[in-house]
Design a protein around this motif. Sequence first.
Motif, PDB file in Angstrom:
ATOM      1  N   UNK A 125       0.839  -1.200   0.000  1.00  0.00           N
ATOM      2  CA  UNK A 125       0.000   0.000   0.000  1.00  0.00           C
ATOM      3  C   UNK A 125       0.876   1.253   0.000  1.00  0.00           C
ATOM      4  N   UNK A 126       0.713   2.103  -0.978  1.00  0.00           N
ATOM      5  CA  UNK A 126       1.438   3.369  -1.011  1.00  0.00           C
ATOM      6  C   UNK A 126       0.609   4.505  -0.418  1.00  0.00           C
ATOM      7  N   UNK A 127      -0.711   4.392  -0.509  1.00  0.00           N
ATOM      8  CA  UNK A 127      -1.601   5.433  -0.006  1.00  0.00           C
ATOM      9  C   UNK A 127      -1.858   5.200   1.487  1.00  0.00           C
ATOM     10  N   UNK A 128      -1.412   6.122   2.321  1.00  0.00           N
ATOM     11  CA  UNK A 128      -1.514   5.947   3.772  1.00  0.00           C
ATOM     12  C   UNK A 128      -2.946   5.939   4.289  1.00  0.00           C
ATOM     13  N   UNK A 129      -3.885   6.417   3.494  1.00  0.00           N
ATOM     14  CA  UNK A 129      -5.280   6.386   3.940  1.00  0.00           C
ATOM     15  C   UNK A 129      -5.932   5.034   3.669  1.00  0.00           C
ATOM     16  N   UNK A 130      -5.226   4.142   2.977  1.00  0.00           N
ATOM     17  CA  UNK A 130      -5.687   2.775   2.742  1.00  0.00           C
ATOM     18  C   UNK A 130      -7.146   2.733   2.244  1.00  0.00           C
ATOM     19  N   UNK A 131      -7.422   3.377   1.111  1.00  0.00           N
ATOM     20  CA  UNK A 131      -8.803   3.482   0.636  1.00  0.00           C
ATOM     21  C   UNK A 131      -9.467   2.147   0.299  1.00  0.00           C
ATOM     22  N   UNK A 132      -8.681   1.124   0.033  1.00  0.00           N
ATOM     23  CA  UNK A 132      -9.252  -0.177  -0.336  1.00  0.00           C
ATOM     24  C   UNK A 132      -9.615  -1.037   0.872  1.00  0.00           C
ATOM     25  N   UNK A 133      -9.323  -0.553   2.071  1.00  0.00           N
ATOM     26  CA  UNK A 133      -9.607  -1.310   3.283  1.00  0.00           C
ATOM     27  C   UNK A 133     -10.760  -0.682   4.066  1.00  0.00           C
ATOM     28  N   UNK A 134     -11.383  -1.482   4.904  1.00  0.00           N
ATOM     29  CA  UNK A 134     -12.423  -0.964   5.795  1.00  0.00           C
ATOM     30  C   UNK A 134     -11.763  -0.192   6.938  1.00  0.00           C
ATOM     31  N   UNK A 135     -12.568   0.564   7.695  1.00  0.00           N
ATOM     32  CA  UNK A 135     -12.019   1.312   8.828  1.00  0.00           C
ATOM     33  C   UNK A 135     -11.328   0.385   9.816  1.00  0.00           C
ATOM     34  N   UNK A 136     -11.929  -0.745  10.092  1.00  0.00           N
ATOM     35  CA  UNK A 136     -11.346  -1.695  11.042  1.00  0.00           C
ATOM     36  C   UNK A 136     -10.029  -2.265  10.509  1.00  0.00           C
ATOM     37  N   UNK A 137      -9.987  -2.535   9.216  1.00  0.00           N
ATOM     38  CA  UNK A 137      -8.765  -3.077   8.611  1.00  0.00           C
ATOM     39  C   UNK A 137      -7.658  -2.027   8.592  1.00  0.00           C
ATOM     40  N   UNK A 138      -8.016  -0.765   8.410  1.00  0.00           N
ATOM     41  CA  UNK A 138      -7.004   0.293   8.402  1.00  0.00           C
ATOM     42  C   UNK A 138      -6.308   0.384   9.754  1.00  0.00           C
ATOM     43  N   UNK A 139      -7.102   0.355  10.831  1.00  0.00           N
ATOM     44  CA  UNK A 139      -6.491   0.402  12.167  1.00  0.00           C
ATOM     45  C   UNK A 139      -5.582  -0.811  12.374  1.00  0.00           C
ATOM     46  N   UNK A 140      -6.058  -1.971  11.953  1.00  0.00           N
ATOM     47  CA  UNK A 140      -5.276  -3.200  12.116  1.00  0.00           C
ATOM     48  C   UNK A 140      -3.996  -3.151  11.294  1.00  0.00           C
ATOM     49  N   UNK A 141      -4.058  -2.561  10.092  1.00  0.00           N
ATOM     50  CA  UNK A 141      -2.870  -2.462   9.235  1.00  0.00           C
ATOM     51  C   UNK A 141      -1.813  -1.578   9.881  1.00  0.00           C
ATOM     52  N   UNK A 142      -2.238  -0.436  10.456  1.00  0.00           N
ATOM     53  CA  UNK A 142      -1.293   0.440  11.145  1.00  0.00           C
ATOM     54  C   UNK A 142      -0.752  -0.236  12.396  1.00  0.00           C
ATOM     55  N   UNK A 143      -1.597  -0.989  13.077  1.00  0.00           N
ATOM     56  CA  UNK A 143      -1.156  -1.675  14.289  1.00  0.00           C
ATOM     57  C   UNK A 143      -0.134  -2.760  13.956  1.00  0.00           C
ATOM     58  N   UNK A 144      -0.325  -3.444  12.830  1.00  0.00           N
ATOM     59  CA  UNK A 144       0.637  -4.464  12.418  1.00  0.00           C
ATOM     60  C   UNK A 144       1.962  -3.818  12.030  1.00  0.00           C
ATOM     61  N   UNK A 145       1.909  -2.663  11.391  1.00  0.00           N
ATOM     62  CA  UNK A 145       3.131  -1.921  11.073  1.00  0.00           C
ATOM     63  C   UNK A 145       3.862  -1.561  12.368  1.00  0.00           C
ATOM     64  N   UNK A 146       3.123  -1.062  13.348  1.00  0.00           N
ATOM     65  CA  UNK A 146       3.678  -0.691  14.641  1.00  0.00           C
ATOM     66  C   UNK A 146       4.298  -1.902  15.338  1.00  0.00           C
ATOM     67  N   UNK A 147       3.588  -3.009  15.320  1.00  0.00           N
ATOM     68  CA  UNK A 147       4.070  -4.243  15.937  1.00  0.00           C
ATOM     69  C   UNK A 147       5.362  -4.731  15.281  1.00  0.00           C
ATOM     70  N   UNK A 148       5.423  -4.621  13.955  1.00  0.00           N
ATOM     71  CA  UNK A 148       6.608  -5.065  13.227  1.00  0.00           C
ATOM     72  C   UNK A 148       7.824  -4.234  13.587  1.00  0.00           C
ATOM     73  N   UNK A 149       7.649  -2.918  13.688  1.00  0.00           N
ATOM     74  CA  UNK A 149       8.764  -2.056  14.066  1.00  0.00           C
ATOM     75  C   UNK A 149       9.242  -2.378  15.482  1.00  0.00           C
ATOM     76  N   UNK A 150       8.301  -2.588  16.392  1.00  0.00           N
ATOM     77  CA  UNK A 150       8.669  -2.932  17.769  1.00  0.00           C
ATOM     78  C   UNK A 150       9.442  -4.255  17.811  1.00  0.00           C
ATOM     79  N   UNK A 151       8.999  -5.239  17.039  1.00  0.00           N
ATOM     80  CA  UNK A 151       9.701  -6.528  16.990  1.00  0.00           C
ATOM     81  C   UNK A 151      11.139  -6.358  16.528  1.00  0.00           C
TER      82      UNK A 151
END
Length: 350
Positions: A125-151
């Motif tokens: 995904x290049x678009x940070x607003x993630x237009x192809x995802x639902x609101x719930x999926x957008x939060x989860x996508x950012x959370x997975x990014x956050x989790x990956x950086x922490x790991x």
Amino acid sequence: MTAADTPTAETVPVRDAHRFDQTKLQAWLTGQLEGLGSTLEVLQMRGGQSNPTFLLHSGDREWVLRKQPPGELLPSAHAVDREFRIQKALADTGVPVAKMYLFCDDRDVIGTPFYVMERMRGRVFENLTLPDLSKEERWAAFDSMNETLAKLHLVDWKALGLEDFGKPGSYFSRQIGRWSRQWEASKQREIPSMDALMEWLPKNIPDGDESTLVHGDFRLGNLMYAPDKPKVVAVFDWELSTLGHPLADLGYNCMPFHTTPEEFGGLKGLDLAALGLPDEKAYIAAYCERTGRTPFDPTFYIVFSMFRMAAILEGVYARGVSGIASNSTATTVGAMSKPFAERAWALAQG
């Protein structure tokens, strides 16, 4: 033209500036790359502003090749050897990376060092607003990014034999010096904000020092998500990885909260709650919880990251002007160095 030669949404024919002897490549791979057949077809991936990236196709198998670009290179830039080493080391750590297969530093093969890795399948995904995802999926996508950086920042780099992968300590002092020199070496125009930042940054480094593995370019566009869920399955583009301060990575990852959609697709000014996206405060809090860090003021880390980004973008712009860029949008992308520098200086001034 075969199916493998046909451009797709993620590939184009090999650009003239990046052509190499495919016969030599096939000869070098033969006997070393499992699954390689009697034919080898090559397309260039659309991404990869720094190191040209190619899709290799043989029979029903595919791989990805990344190489240094041609031409005169800045010192320590385009370090494909480091990309290969760090991803290979992280294979069993829980940090999602592609499998590494082969590395070649013999310039007689295709002109520059290169490596071959697993062909990953998923969504980028290049678009940070993630237009192809639902609101719930957008939060989860950012959370997975956050989790990956922490790991990544929690990895025991000494246990992986990476003590010599960088210089522990004094990361910001060294990096400010490095990117100041890179700026001077590649700048195509005068940008007063860069001069002001080069003076301000050394005087405002926060107290405390620590070292972890850092990616150096950790952003949404360098992540691949699973085809069917908002979970990171691979982190790409490790060229700038080293031993450094983890908050440099986090500051870089948070830059979009401080740039507008017109400024490299940022999030500033958007209704993040309506989009289902975390704000910067929530994003940083999640990272702190995962890494056991107390809350902190992120201003310096974001200013530093925007300064560094401006220097990187000027290098992209310089390669575009010279005609050796690995991406046709280099001059457009590189021109963003000025607004990044100006936004960083404005943030530094409060």
